[in-house]
Design an enzyme around this catalytic site. Structure first.
Site, PDB file in Angstrom:
ATOM      1  N   TYR A  79       1.076  -1.396   0.211  1.00 50.13           N
ATOM      2  CA  TYR A  79      -0.262   0.302  -0.541  1.00 50.13           C
ATOM      3  C   TYR A  79       0.302   1.173  -0.221  1.00 50.13           C
ATOM      4  CZ  TYR A  79       0.289   0.891   5.108  1.00 50.13           C
ATOM      5  OH  TYR A  79       1.040   0.934   6.302  1.00 50.13           O
ATOM      6  N   CYS A  80       0.735   2.177  -0.270  1.00 46.74           N
ATOM      7  CA  CYS A  80       0.978   3.332  -0.598  1.00 46.74           C
ATOM      8  C   CYS A  80      -0.565   4.605  -0.074  1.00 46.74           C
ATOM      9  CB  CYS A  80       1.531   3.939  -1.985  1.00 46.74           C
ATOM     10  SG  CYS A  80       2.745   5.654  -1.721  1.00 46.74           S
TER      11      CYS A  80
END
Length: 143
Positions: A79-80
């Protein structure tokens, strides 16, 4: 290939390589093993808050450090920041190049926090109020 066949292949492919915040939270809450959650954001973003239990490995460090941080063959979920950022996609690509089974958590940290899920900082773990547009009180999307 018919349009229907192409559509089925497209959406099945997305589900094979994408997951969402709710599914990740369910797996975390159930203690599901055999996978790791990778936060690919900058050090400054990590310090602002991250998913409890996530491993911090910025995208630019994956090629060099992944084998020391993530056991070979374990499923990786990246995830970012959020939907407006392709950092998790770039991180997933780096892990795929290294041979890891990988999925991207769509929605990213933004939707994790917006849904009122636990957020960890240097001060501990807390929950913010959920955004009623992403997680109405007492209502699950049931999708």
């Amino acid at each position: 290939m018919t349009e229907q066949t192409a559509a089925v292949a497209h959406f099945a492919g997305r589900l094979a390589y994408e997951t969402d915040v709710s599914d990740v939270a369910t797996d975390v809450g159930a203690g599901t093993t055999g996978w790791v959650l990778i936060d690919s954001r900058s050090h400054e973003s990590w310090d602002q808050g991250h998913v409890p239990g996530a491993i911090h490995l910025p995208t630019r460090e994956i090629a060099e450090r992944a084998s020391a941080v993530v056991p070979a063959g374990i499923r990786v979920v990246t995830y970012c920041w959020g939907p407006g950022c392709n950092g998790a996609t770039r991180a997933a690509l780096e892990f795929a190049k290294l041979g890891y089974p990988v999925k991207e958590m769509i929605g990213g940290f933004e939707y994790w926090a917006r849904e009122g899920l636990p957020v960890e900082t240097a001060d501990g773990i807390n929950r913010r109020l959920s955004d009623p547009l992403t997680a109405p009180r007492g209502v699950a999307c049931a999708c």
